[in-house]
Structure formats: C-alpha cells, structure tokens
Design a protein around this motif. Structure first.
Motif, PDB file in Angstrom:
ATOM      1  N   ALA A 199       0.817  -1.149  -0.093  1.00 38.13           N
ATOM      2  CA  ALA A 199      -0.061  -0.055  -0.159  1.00 38.13           C
ATOM      3  C   ALA A 199       0.863   1.409  -0.093  1.00 38.13           C
ATOM      4  O   ALA A 199       2.045   1.121   0.271  1.00 38.13           O
ATOM      5  N   ASP A 200       0.298   2.385  -0.260  1.00 36.24           N
ATOM      6  CA  ASP A 200       0.931   3.687  -0.398  1.00 36.24           C
ATOM      7  C   ASP A 200       1.628   3.926   1.004  1.00 36.24           C
ATOM      8  O   ASP A 200       2.769   4.658   1.122  1.00 36.24           O
ATOM      9  N   ARG A 246       1.269  -5.960   1.148  1.00 37.61           N
ATOM     10  CA  ARG A 246      -0.035  -6.784   0.615  1.00 37.61           C
ATOM     11  C   ARG A 246      -0.017  -8.106   1.287  1.00 37.61           C
ATOM     12  O   ARG A 246       0.943  -8.754   1.501  1.00 37.61           O
ATOM     13  N   PRO A 247      -1.355  -8.478   1.995  1.00 39.29           N
ATOM     14  CA  PRO A 247      -1.307  -9.576   2.819  1.00 39.29           C
ATOM     15  C   PRO A 247      -1.091 -11.081   1.835  1.00 39.29           C
ATOM     16  O   PRO A 247      -1.488 -10.964   0.690  1.00 39.29           O
ATOM     17  N   PRO A 248      -0.661 -12.106   2.562  1.00 40.79           N
ATOM     18  CA  PRO A 248      -0.386 -13.334   1.707  1.00 40.79           C
ATOM     19  C   PRO A 248      -1.293 -13.781   0.835  1.00 40.79           C
ATOM     20  O   PRO A 248      -1.298 -14.048  -0.452  1.00 40.79           O
TER      21      PRO A 248
END
Length: 268
Positions: free
Chosen positions: A213-214, A219-221
């Motif tokens: 994310a910014d 990012r989640p797996p």
C-alpha cells in the motif's frame, strides 16, 4: 505443483489444513484445479519459524501422503529431514522436495539414492531463524548457480542419478526482495545447469513488498495470488519445468497460455 501445508504456522495458510480430512479435501480440490503434483509440508520455512520435532513432522505428513497415494495422486514431500523423507517414501510419496538441498541433513542424499526417487534440490544457506542474515553475494545469480552446482555434485556423488534431480533457485530463502527479482530475471540462465527447474514464488514476501500500500504496508499473503500468477506465467514462458503454488487454477491456466505462446514463437 499444489501446496498443502499441514502446519499450524505457515506464512500464508498456517492452521487451515492441520485436520487430515480438511487437508485431503483441499488437496483433491487442487488436483481438480489442475495440479499434477501435490506437495505436502509438515514444517514451516517462513522467516523466523521454529522447527517441529522429527516425530511431530512425520505425524503431520504421513496421514495425508498415504491417503493421496491411495487416490493415485503424485505426491512430493517438502522436508529437510531424511527420517521424514524415508517414512513418506514408504507411504507412497513419489518425490522428495528438499528446500535445504541436502545441507540440513547429511543422511538425505543416501535415503533418496536408495529409494531411486526424484529429488528437488533447492538453493539454501540457513534455517528460517537466521536465513535472512545470509544474503551476502558477490553476484546473486552467479553465486546461487555455483552453490546449486556444488550441492548437485554432492548429490550425484552420493548416488542420486542426475536425471532424477530438479533444481530450485530458492526464491525467498537467504535473499532480499531485489535479489529475488534478479534471480527470477535470470531464469533462462539456470537451464544451462542441465536440470529441470522448479520456480516457487507463491504468496512470498517480495510480492507483498512490490504490491504494498502507499503507506508501505505489505500486501497480505492471501492477496498476492495475482502477482503469483504473473510471475508463474513468466517463469513458465522462460522454460520452468514446474511451478509451485498455493492456489492452482489461475496458475495452471497461465502456464498453459505461456506454453502455447512459446510454441507460437518457436514456429516463427
């Protein structure tokens, strides 16, 4: 190759498939989705993971191996331990997938050689607790290739037939995110080592970093499967023999597309 982790602590799906019935149902779904091999793992190799006892790993792995073998499914066992490999082969496992490439257990090569089993030998430098402290390379691609060859030669000297060995460059193991990308970009160079190549990027941290994310949150797996499919298609287009993933259907489709694309290029 579809992954089934029968562990409580794997990085993307720890605990989901600990129950033998749930694991079997999941493995059968992966086969229906297009997996040619089911890779059963009883030890998490995520960074910082602690190792289970040998008998604990055996107890996790064997029920699923035996039931899948009874189905006629081709099963690989993801283990660094010779005792686990030997027990799994007796229960019908067809392939040993050793992420340590024989470095974690001196008895592994002998067990595999005696069984005449196919052996996947991965680039590895240290166990999960310390592996990300071992990322020093002069040239990451040259060094990984050299270290793979060293272990390959030891495996052959121990009696494993060269034609039964596949190599894995070890994406995510003792490598920074940038080093992982460098190794993937050199996929075609690894064919020069003379063995089938397995590529395993599925849901790994370097994808989470790229797709962060910014604010920098990874990012989640479970939300990395699209990135996994992209890297898998590129690896297949570069000639990889096998792609190891947690979610099979999209990757199986991508591999077929990549193979067809390559056929078109060869025909021109």
């Amino acid at each position: 190759m579809g992954v089934v982790n029968v562990t409580p602590d794997s990085f993307s799906d720890g605990g989901r498939w600990v129950d033998p019935d749930a694991a079997l149902a999941h493995a059968r779904r992966l086969v229906a989705d297009g997996a040619d091999i089911i890779d059963v793992g009883g030890e998490s190799t995520r960074p910082g993971a602690t190792r289970p006892r040998v008998q604990e790993e055996i107890d996790r792995v064997l029920p699923l191996v035996s039931r899948l073998a009874a189905d006629g499914t081709r099963v690989s066992v993801d283990t660094m331990r010779a005792e686990v490999a030997e027990a799994a082969l007796r229960q019908g496992a067809a392939v040993i997938n050793d992420v340590s490439g024989g470095r974690a257990d001196d008895a592994m090569f002998g067990v595999v050689a005696a069984a005449g089993a196919p052996y996947i030998l991965m680039h590895w430098r240290a166990h999960s607790v310390t592996m990300q402290q071992r990322t020093e390379y002069v040239d990451v691609v040259d060094d990984v290739m050299r270290e793979l060859v060293e272990q390959r030669d030891r495996a052959v000297a121990a009696g494993i037939a060269p034609e039964r060995i596949a190599l894995d460059p070890g994406i995510g193991f003792s490598k920074t995110a940038e080093q992982n990308w460098d190794v993937l970009a050199a996929t075609e160079r690894f064919h020069g080592l003379g063995h089938p190549l397995l590529v395993a990027t599925s849901r790994k941290r370097f994808l989470g970093a790229l797709l962060a994310a910014d604010d920098g949150t990874l990012r989640p797996p479970l939300e990395r499967d699209d990135g996994t499919t992209a890297t898998s298609a590129l690896a297949a287009a570069a000639g990889a023999w096998c792609i190891r993933v947690h979610s099979v259907r999209a990757t199986a489709d991508a591999v077929r597309v990549a193979q067809r694309w390559a056929q078109g290029q060869e025909a021109r």
